[in-house]
Design a protein around this motif. Structure first.
Motif, short mmCIF file in Angstrom:
data_model
loop_
_atom_site.label_atom_id
_atom_site.label_comp_id
_atom_site.label_asym_id
_atom_site.label_seq_id
_atom_site.Cartn_x
_atom_site.Cartn_y
_atom_site.Cartn_z
N TYR A 55 5.82 0.35 9.28
CA TYR A 55 5.61 1.74 8.86
C TYR A 55 4.88 1.74 7.52
O TYR A 55 5.27 1.01 6.60
N GLU A 57 4.32 4.03 4.47
CA GLU A 57 5.00 5.20 3.92
C GLU A 57 4.34 5.66 2.62
O GLU A 57 3.91 4.84 1.81
N THR A 87 12.75 7.62 2.04
CA THR A 87 12.12 7.64 3.36
C THR A 87 12.65 6.53 4.25
O THR A 87 12.80 6.71 5.46
N VAL A 91 13.79 6.68 8.32
CA VAL A 91 13.11 5.89 9.35
C VAL A 91 14.10 4.98 10.07
O VAL A 91 14.10 4.88 11.31
N GLN A 225 1.30 9.34 12.75
CA GLN A 225 2.38 10.32 12.89
C GLN A 225 2.33 11.27 11.71
O GLN A 225 2.56 10.89 10.56
N VAL A 227 3.69 14.01 9.40
CA VAL A 227 5.04 14.42 9.04
C VAL A 227 5.01 15.36 7.85
O VAL A 227 4.04 15.40 7.08
N THR A 247 10.93 12.32 8.92
CA THR A 247 10.71 11.72 10.24
C THR A 247 11.69 12.25 11.29
O THR A 247 11.73 11.72 12.40
N TRP A 266 5.12 13.97 18.52
CA TRP A 266 6.31 13.18 18.29
C TRP A 266 7.49 14.12 18.12
O TRP A 266 7.35 15.26 17.64
N THR A 275 12.49 8.21 18.42
CA THR A 275 11.31 9.06 18.30
C THR A 275 10.52 8.98 19.60
O THR A 275 10.11 7.89 20.02
N LEU A 296 2.67 7.09 8.49
CA LEU A 296 3.35 8.36 8.23
C LEU A 296 2.47 9.21 7.33
O LEU A 296 2.51 9.11 6.10
#
Length: 298
Positions: A55, A57, A87, A91, A225, A227, A247, A266, A275, A296
């Motif tokens: 991920y 972030e 975060t 996740v 994704q 967010v 998320t 998502w 997810t 993200l």
């Protein structure tokens, strides 16, 4: 007297497939997530090329950090390890009870980590599993031996379904030889390499490499994704607030696989839920088996 037919050997059992990669996996694999710096001085990385899921972030100052999730392979050197953020808690809620490897955290964040359904693993608690590289400047010089740490953190939970689905590419999609997305002040570019059958990743125009031989880090699938974000009450030494990527909820996404782009949505109703990635017709979008990177994007 009739001769009995030869006995038929039983079919071998189907291989166990990892829910994180869609590839054969050892039974009982446990999850270790490592927080890794993503600034120019922290690269090249160690071990990131072996992560099942990575991920990217947003953090304070328009920068990004990685949360690299390992289960299929546990390298002997991963890093540089950096501090955790709020975060990460969101996740990792879908992963059951993973170990989270980080170098430290602000006291309010540390309180949340201790209360979250994860196993914190920091150098002070497991000094034998961490090392400092004297060739690197602090604080980007801390590395963890996940193979060693595995034996020291028996509480780390096993892999479980986090919502990823794997299979042949769906119909449709648009050619996407390259995609660049902005993450704060950082531009992340993924480029399709047909000879390698995978995506290369570049941050700020620098192709990501890892290991002593500086091999490009590749992903079989990249998920963009989109967010929401809220501002944390925690601030860094420069007074910048850390963003918290949301998320849980729903939003737009893009699945990049096999050199093509597939629009998606998502959804994740609660922190402990997987997810789901669905196409406009409501069917789940399969990823290419292998390693997945999730950007993200706020």
């Amino acid at each position: 007297m009739p001769v009995p037919p030869p006995a038929t050997a039983p079919a071998p059992p189907a291989p166990l497939l990892s829910p994180l990669t869609g590839l054969p996996s050892e039974p009982g694999a446990r999850v270790f997530a490592v927080k890794i710096d993503n600034t120019a001085r922290a690269r090249p990385w160690d071990g990131v090329e072996f992560a099942d899921v990575v991920y990217v972030e947003p953090v304070e100052g328009g920068l990004t950090r990685l949360l690299a999730v390992f289960a299929s392979q546990l390298p002997g050197s991963v890093g540089p390890v950096r501090s955790a953020r709020e975060t990460d808690i969101g996740v990792l809620g879908a992963y059951g009870r993973p170990a989270l490897v980080f170098s430290g955290a602000a006291p309010p964040v540390l309180d949340q980590l201790v209360a979250a359904p994860l196993v914190p693993a920091v150098p002070r608690g497991f000094p034998a599993a961490f090392r400092r590289d004297d060739r690197r400047p602090a604080p980007v010089n801390v590395y963890v031996d996940l193979a060693d740490l595995r034996g020291r953190v028996p509480e780390a939970g096993p892999v479980q379904d986090v919502g990823l689905r794997f299979g042949p590419a769906p119909d449709g999609g648009a050619p996407a030889p390259e995609r660049t997305v902005r993450m704060g002040s950082t531009a992340v570019t993924v480029t399709w390499s047909a000879p390698d059958g995978a995506w290369t990743i570049a941050t700020g125009g620098e192709i990501a490499v890892a290991g002593p031989d500086r091999r490009p880090v590749r992903a079989d699938t990249v998920v963009v994704q989109r967010v929401g974000v809220v501002e944390s009450s925690v601030r860094d030494s420069a007074g910048s607030a850390s963003p918290i990527a949301l998320t849980v909820g729903a939003g737009d996404a893009e699945v990049l696989r096999d050199g093509r782009s597939f629009p998606a949505r998502w959804s994740r109703p609660a922190a402990g839920d997987p997810t789901r990635l669905t196409a406009p017709d409501g069917r789940e979008v399969p990823l290419h088996p292998g390693r997945t990177w999730v950007l993200l994007v706020t």
